[in-house]
Design a protein around this motif. Structure first.
Motif, short mmCIF file in Angstrom:
data_model
loop_
_atom_site.label_atom_id
_atom_site.label_comp_id
_atom_site.label_asym_id
_atom_site.label_seq_id
_atom_site.Cartn_x
_atom_site.Cartn_y
_atom_site.Cartn_z
N GLY A 136 0.83 -1.20 0.00
CA GLY A 136 0.00 0.00 0.00
C GLY A 136 0.87 1.26 0.00
N GLU B 7 -8.40 -4.39 1.78
CA GLU B 7 -7.57 -3.21 2.01
C GLU B 7 -7.69 -2.26 0.83
N ASP C 201 -5.49 -1.00 -1.00
CA ASP C 201 -4.65 -1.37 -2.15
C ASP C 201 -5.19 -2.58 -2.92
N HIS D 265 4.15 -7.40 -2.76
CA HIS D 265 3.56 -6.50 -1.75
C HIS D 265 4.67 -6.02 -0.81
MN MN Z 1 -1.75 -3.97 1.43
#
Ligand code: MN
Ligand code: MLT
Length: 300
Positions: A12, A92, A94, A266
């Motif tokens: 994110g 989430e 993202d 990620h």
């Molecule tokens: Mn994330």
């Protein structure tokens, strides 16, 4: 044959993150070739190269499509897209914000656990996904199904409710669908995609043992990295992400799992392993791990 394209390999915020002047972000912003930018995590998977399943829809999806010819509309029909389905591993920001890019009357199937659909339902902006075009398919734990020539299996992994839904309290770790892992194959071995995982469990160990390829949560190098750098008050585990290193970390957890290809994705902008020339990256290489890059392709 399974073809997987990494649309984004960052956590994110991406890399560089808009408000970060951390050492890695400064180098990425300056165009340092050893600090390649990463957009927010997502993959596209296909059996035939014609229709594609996205796993998660990142806030960067518009640019990710632009950068990926396989996802461009085909000449001939005014409106079309090879994107046929989107599967959410969680809710989430993202994972879901990119759904807002897919609002132009394009038919696709949206697959998610009931927990993630509940988040979409609680946020009226997602009503832009007109049900006349976007078919919803709820995922039950441990579900296996065929779509688009792919075999897809989803399974809960330890995780938590999205950060924005925490309500100021520590929600603790759950394993009921808040975070999913997904195994995708096309007549051959499966690629496991697990962008968020709070802990290794016996069930997950049994599932991953001997796998051909696992793309796994590489958010932080060390559990207390954000705290030490002054980037935030929380450990990785508190955020639902097991660290790469240290006791109970990912390197240790995978040490005897016989996974042929291990790829971190990620990856957070604070993680020094994003730098190709860092000792942390060398340590990952030594342990048999790669760090995913945007545009990377894996075929199985
Ligand atoms: Mn994330
Ligand atoms: C996470 O994976 O922990 C989230 O993406 C955090 C966030 O939304 O910033």
């Amino acid at each position: 044959m399974l073809r997987v394209i990494v649309l984004g390999a960052g956590a994110g915020g991406g890399y560089p993150q808009w408000n970060s002047a951390g050492p890695g972000c400064l180098r990425a912003r300056a165009g340092d070739p050893a600090a390649k930018p990463r957009s927010q995590a997502s993959i596209a998977a296909s059996a035939d190269g014609e229709s594609w399943l996205l796993v998660n829809a990142s806030p960067d999806l518009r640019q990710q499509i632009a950068a990926t010819p396989a996802l461009h509309p085909r000449a001939g029909r005014l409106r079309n897209s090879p994107i046929a389905a989107v599967l959410l591993t969680g809710a989430e920001v993202d994972n879901i914000a990119g759904l807002l890019h897919l609002r132009e009357r394009h038919p696709f199937t949206l697959l998610a656990a009931p927990q993630s659909f509940a988040v979409l339902d609680a946020n009226p902006i997602f009503r832009v996904l007109n049900p006349d075009f976007v078919r919803r398919r709820p995922i039950a734990p441990g579900m296996r199904f065929d779509m688009l020539g792919l075999t897809v299996e989803t399974y809960p992994v330890p995780g938590k409710v999205p950060l924005f839904a925490e309500d100021g309290r520590d929600p603790g770790t759950a394993e009921e669908g808040e975070a999913l892992g997904v195994a995708i194959s096309a007549g051959g071995p499966a690629l496991h995609y697990i962008p968020g995982c709070a802990a290794m469990t016996d069930a997950l160990r049994a599932r991953l043992r001997g796998a051909a390829c696992v793309m796994f949560d590489g958010t932080l190098f060390t559990d207390d990295e954000m705290i030490r750098l002054g980037a935030g008050p929380k450990t990785g585990r508190r955020m639902g992400h097991m660290p790469m290193t240290g006791a109970g970390g990912t390197l240790e957890a995978f040490a005897h799992l016989d996974v042929a290809r291990r790829v971190f994705t990620h990856v957070n902008n604070t993680n020094p392993a994003l730098l190709d020339d860092s000792p942390e990256r060398a340590a990952l290489r030594e342990a048999g791990w790669e760090v995913a890059e945007d545009g990377m392709e894996i075929t199985l």
